[in-house]
Design a protein around this motif. Structure first.
Motif, PDB file in Angstrom:
ATOM      1  N   ARG A 178      -5.403  -9.894   5.769  1.00  0.00           N
ATOM      2  CA  ARG A 178      -4.714  -9.840   4.469  1.00  0.00           C
ATOM      3  C   ARG A 178      -4.323 -11.277   4.081  1.00  0.00           C
ATOM      4  O   ARG A 178      -3.196 -11.544   3.689  1.00  0.00           O
ATOM      5  CB  ARG A 178      -3.441  -8.982   4.561  1.00  0.00           C
ATOM      6  N   HIS A 214       3.170  -5.193  -5.965  1.00  0.00           N
ATOM      7  CA  HIS A 214       2.359  -4.655  -4.861  1.00  0.00           C
ATOM      8  C   HIS A 214       0.944  -5.207  -5.044  1.00  0.00           C
ATOM      9  O   HIS A 214       0.223  -4.787  -5.942  1.00  0.00           O
ATOM     10  CB  HIS A 214       2.371  -3.115  -4.941  1.00  0.00           C
ATOM     11  N   PRO A 270       3.424  -6.861   9.985  1.00  0.00           N
ATOM     12  CA  PRO A 270       2.221  -6.381  10.662  1.00  0.00           C
ATOM     13  C   PRO A 270       1.011  -6.824   9.852  1.00  0.00           C
ATOM     14  O   PRO A 270       1.015  -6.684   8.618  1.00  0.00           O
ATOM     15  CB  PRO A 270       2.350  -4.857  10.652  1.00  0.00           C
ATOM     16  N   PHE A 271      -0.002  -7.354  10.522  1.00  0.00           N
ATOM     17  CA  PHE A 271      -1.030  -8.076   9.765  1.00  0.00           C
ATOM     18  C   PHE A 271      -2.421  -7.962  10.382  1.00  0.00           C
ATOM     19  O   PHE A 271      -2.584  -8.012  11.595  1.00  0.00           O
ATOM     20  CB  PHE A 271      -0.617  -9.557   9.733  1.00  0.00           C
ATOM     21  N   ARG A 272      -3.382  -7.790   9.505  1.00  0.00           N
ATOM     22  CA  ARG A 272      -4.791  -7.994   9.871  1.00  0.00           C
ATOM     23  C   ARG A 272      -5.570  -8.152   8.563  1.00  0.00           C
ATOM     24  O   ARG A 272      -5.484  -7.282   7.668  1.00  0.00           O
ATOM     25  CB  ARG A 272      -5.340  -6.802  10.656  1.00  0.00           C
ATOM     26  N   ARG A 315       0.157  -0.376  12.722  1.00  0.00           N
ATOM     27  CA  ARG A 315       1.316  -1.042  12.112  1.00  0.00           C
ATOM     28  C   ARG A 315       2.567  -0.895  12.983  1.00  0.00           C
ATOM     29  O   ARG A 315       3.307  -1.861  13.213  1.00  0.00           O
ATOM     30  CB  ARG A 315       1.545  -0.448  10.724  1.00  0.00           C
ATOM     31  N   ARG A 372      -7.647   1.996   2.642  1.00  0.00           N
ATOM     32  CA  ARG A 372      -6.766   2.540   3.688  1.00  0.00           C
ATOM     33  C   ARG A 372      -7.620   3.308   4.693  1.00  0.00           C
ATOM     34  O   ARG A 372      -8.471   4.096   4.284  1.00  0.00           O
ATOM     35  CB  ARG A 372      -5.701   3.436   3.048  1.00  0.00           C
ATOM     36  N   TYR A 428       5.270   4.937  -3.685  1.00  0.00           N
ATOM     37  CA  TYR A 428       5.797   6.099  -2.951  1.00  0.00           C
ATOM     38  C   TYR A 428       7.219   6.444  -3.386  1.00  0.00           C
ATOM     39  O   TYR A 428       8.105   5.590  -3.323  1.00  0.00           O
ATOM     40  CB  TYR A 428       5.754   5.813  -1.447  1.00  0.00           C
ATOM     41  N   ASP A 430       6.003  -5.175   4.713  1.00  0.00           N
ATOM     42  CA  ASP A 430       4.588  -5.216   4.336  1.00  0.00           C
ATOM     43  C   ASP A 430       4.276  -6.573   3.715  1.00  0.00           C
ATOM     44  O   ASP A 430       5.103  -7.135   2.982  1.00  0.00           O
ATOM     45  CB  ASP A 430       4.262  -4.119   3.304  1.00  0.00           C
ATOM     46  N   VAL A 431       3.067  -7.076   3.964  1.00  0.00           N
ATOM     47  CA  VAL A 431       2.697  -8.397   3.445  1.00  0.00           C
ATOM     48  C   VAL A 431       2.342  -8.336   1.959  1.00  0.00           C
ATOM     49  O   VAL A 431       2.350  -9.366   1.271  1.00  0.00           O
ATOM     50  CB  VAL A 431       1.530  -8.993   4.268  1.00  0.00           C
ATOM     51  N   ASP A 432       2.068  -7.127   1.469  1.00  0.00           N
ATOM     52  CA  ASP A 432       1.618  -7.030   0.073  1.00  0.00           C
ATOM     53  C   ASP A 432       2.711  -6.574  -0.887  1.00  0.00           C
ATOM     54  O   ASP A 432       2.427  -6.209  -2.029  1.00  0.00           O
ATOM     55  CB  ASP A 432       0.390  -6.099  -0.022  1.00  0.00           C
ATOM     56  N   TRP A 449      -4.206   4.483   9.096  1.00  0.00           N
ATOM     57  CA  TRP A 449      -3.169   4.478   8.065  1.00  0.00           C
ATOM     58  C   TRP A 449      -2.299   5.753   8.096  1.00  0.00           C
ATOM     59  O   TRP A 449      -2.814   6.850   8.266  1.00  0.00           O
ATOM     60  CB  TRP A 449      -3.836   4.347   6.684  1.00  0.00           C
ATOM     61  N   HIS A 480      -2.209  -4.852  -4.172  1.00  0.00           N
ATOM     62  CA  HIS A 480      -3.070  -3.926  -3.426  1.00  0.00           C
ATOM     63  C   HIS A 480      -4.073  -3.248  -4.353  1.00  0.00           C
ATOM     64  O   HIS A 480      -3.692  -2.424  -5.182  1.00  0.00           O
ATOM     65  CB  HIS A 480      -2.193  -2.869  -2.730  1.00  0.00           C
ATOM     66  N   PHE A 506      -6.184  -0.387  13.183  1.00  0.00           N
ATOM     67  CA  PHE A 506      -4.908  -1.058  12.890  1.00  0.00           C
ATOM     68  C   PHE A 506      -3.747  -0.151  13.296  1.00  0.00           C
ATOM     69  O   PHE A 506      -3.775   1.055  13.057  1.00  0.00           O
ATOM     70  CB  PHE A 506      -4.844  -1.377  11.400  1.00  0.00           C
TER      71      PHE A 506
HETATM   72  N1  UDP Z   1      -1.889  -4.058   6.963  1.00  0.00           N
HETATM   73  C1  UDP Z   1      -2.713  -5.141   7.269  1.00  0.00           C
HETATM   74  N2  UDP Z   1      -4.052  -4.942   7.435  1.00  0.00           N
HETATM   75  C2  UDP Z   1      -4.617  -3.714   7.324  1.00  0.00           C
HETATM   76  C3  UDP Z   1      -3.801  -2.625   7.003  1.00  0.00           C
HETATM   77  C4  UDP Z   1      -2.442  -2.831   6.820  1.00  0.00           C
HETATM   78  O1  UDP Z   1      -2.239  -6.267   7.362  1.00  0.00           O
HETATM   79  O2  UDP Z   1      -5.841  -3.606   7.501  1.00  0.00           O
HETATM   80  C5  UDP Z   1      -0.431  -4.257   6.875  1.00  0.00           C
HETATM   81  C6  UDP Z   1      -0.007  -5.069   5.670  1.00  0.00           C
HETATM   82  O3  UDP Z   1       1.194  -5.735   5.979  1.00  0.00           O
HETATM   83  C7  UDP Z   1       0.225  -3.989   4.658  1.00  0.00           C
HETATM   84  C8  UDP Z   1       0.888  -2.915   5.503  1.00  0.00           C
HETATM   85  O4  UDP Z   1       0.223  -2.999   6.751  1.00  0.00           O
HETATM   86  O5  UDP Z   1       1.041  -4.433   3.609  1.00  0.00           O
HETATM   87  C9  UDP Z   1       0.809  -1.503   4.930  1.00  0.00           C
HETATM   88  O6  UDP Z   1      -0.550  -1.133   4.731  1.00  0.00           O
HETATM   89  P1  UDP Z   1      -1.115  -0.728   3.290  1.00  0.00           P
HETATM   90  O7  UDP Z   1      -0.741  -1.779   2.300  1.00  0.00           O
HETATM   91  O8  UDP Z   1      -2.562  -0.431   3.453  1.00  0.00           O
HETATM   92  O9  UDP Z   1      -0.350   0.605   3.002  1.00  0.00           O
HETATM   93  P2  UDP Z   1       0.329   1.148   1.647  1.00  0.00           P
HETATM   94  O10 UDP Z   1       1.793   1.017   1.872  1.00  0.00           O
HETATM   95  O11 UDP Z   1      -0.150   0.331   0.472  1.00  0.00           O
HETATM   96  O12 UDP Z   1      -0.125   2.561   1.560  1.00  0.00           O
END
Ligand code: UDP
Ligand code: MN
Length: 390
Positions: free
Chosen positions: A132, A286, A128-130, A169, A295, A222, A191-193, A252, A288, A167
């Motif tokens: 990034r 990660h 899922p992507f936007r 997901r 978020r 987490y 997740d992409v990150d 989120w 991020h 967004f």
């Molecule tokens: N994501 C995205 N764009 C956004 C928000 C989320 O591409 O604006 C995707 C992306 O793949 C990311 C995943 O959703 O890795 C999970 O979101 P995020 O990393 O914000 O959540 P976390 O798991 O770090 O709390």
């Protein structure tokens, strides 16, 4: 094979709002082979015509015609051996040189490509992507090499949300499931990150039940026991069984917890890696920074109340979207399909898909309260279950 350089600004154009290649509404399964077939017929008839001309000339056996025949043979050899340039797949203006090898073009469309015949399965990696892009540049070659080392058949799908809504997901994962090649018999919700760093992590076919790669004892952030976000492998049959994910989660959080409730209700056991020598600090990278990638935690209308509870109305069967365009691309040798997707929002059901008009919650007194045993929010002990990573 690197077809796009990392520093090439045109990649962004392909990922973001490229010119419309085709659009449709929730069509399944995808079929786009007609132009390819007619191209092949054209090529075959050209080769056939060239061949018969040469044969006729050779029959005449005059020195000049022999010379001509020889020249035409060379031309034919050149035509057959040099791969044709196909620019159909990515029509970003000025960037058509990008897709040059017919060997991998439309991998998702050529339904039965298996890189590793010994692996009887194939995984669709749904991302899922936007917005990034930097993360994708690092993620795509990393995961491609990681899985190649394990001899795992796989294909990357970037499900890029291009509408103006918040967004979502979970809905993007539903779209990815429907749009990914039916040759893939399981999906990775990825997740992409989040990059796997320990080679002992496996992405095998989840025969018996969903396999949570980014387990709470390994995820950098987490750690609560029912956490199933980050990276989860699910076979197609199981994904369908639970009707995919809820479409009510805009912004989120909590969509993965709601999915956990679905799995639990369907009595699907979640499996996780054991016996790894790495832990929360060194199993994944990660990428991020919370100040850069904020978020979206806004809550508006009655979002807070509704999304705390199990959703039995929406899922894979109710998702509505438009596939604005579909493009093939590689980043440092990692092939992928970019799906530019416009999600639809039913504002009567989930007005919080857009919080620009109404920031703030509907007062409790005006909210209907669903059954309390349907609460899906995990009980968190912040010290124990959350790390300050990202
Ligand atoms: N994501 C995205 N764009 C956004 C928000 C989320 O591409 O604006 C995707 C992306 O793949 C990311 C995943 O959703 O890795 C999970 O979101 P995020 O990393 O914000 O959540 P976390 O798991 O770090 O709390
Ligand atoms: Mn993250």
């Amino acid at each position: 094979m690197t077809l796009y350089g990392e520093d090439d600004p045109n990649i962004r154009k392909c990922i973001r709002h490229g010119p419309v290649a085709h659009s449709r509404r929730n069509v399944y399964p995808p079929s786009a082979n007609t132009p390819k077939i007619s191209n092949n017929i054209k090529h075959l008839s050209f080769v056939w015509e060239m061949g018969s001309t040469i044969v006729t000339m050779l029959r005449l056996r005059r020195p000049t015609t022999l010379l001509w025949g020889f020249g035409l043979c060379l031309l034919l050899l050149f035509y057959v051996t040099v791969p044709s340039t196909n620019t159909d797949q990515c029509d970003c203006r000025g960037h058509q040189r990008a897709v040059t090898s017919s060997a991998f073009i439309g991998q998702s469309q050529q339904e039965d490509i298996r890189s590793y015949p010994n692996d009887k399965h194939k995984m669709a990696i749904l991302i899922p992507f936007r917005d990034r892009f930097e993360e994708l540049l690092e993620f795509a070659p990393h995961i491609h090499n990681f899985l190649n080392t394990q001899h795992k058949n796989h294909h990357l799908y970037i499900i890029n949300q291009v509408d103006g809504l918040r967004f979502n997901r979970a809905s993007l994962l539903n779209v990815g499931f429907l749009e990914s090649g039916i040759d893939c018999d399981y999906v990775a919700m990825h997740d992409v990150d989040l990059l796997p760093m320990n080679a002992a992590l496996t992405y095998q076919y989840p025969h018996d039940g969903p396999y949570h790669v980014a387990a709470p004892h390994l995820h950098p952030r987490y750690h609560y026991p029912t956490f199933i976000g980050g990276i989860l492998l699910v076979k197609r049959e199981h994904f369908r069984k639970v009707d995919g994910l809820s479409n009510k989660y805009w912004g989120w959080g909590l969509e993965d917890d709601e999915f956990f409730a679905r799995l639990k209700e369907a009595k699907l056991e979640v499996f996780r890696p054991g016996n790894l020598t790495s832990g929360t600090k060194d199993t994944f990278k990660h990428i991020h920074d919370r100040r850069v990638r904020r978020r979206d935690m806004i809550k508006c209308y009655n979002q807070q109340e509704i999304t705390r509870h199990r959703d039995r109305q929406t899922g894979l069967s109710t998702i509505r979207y438009r596939l604005q365009s579909k493009k093939e691309m590689t980043i440092q040798g990692a092939p992928m399909t970019i799906l530019n997707v416009e999600l639809e929002c039913d504002r009567y059901v989930t007005p919080w898909c857009d919080c620009t008009e109404n920031i703030g919650n509907t007062p409790k007194s005006q909210q209907s309260s669903p059954k309390s045993d349907d609460v899906i929010v995990p009980r968190l002990n912040r010290k124990k279950h959350l790390s300050h990573d990202g």
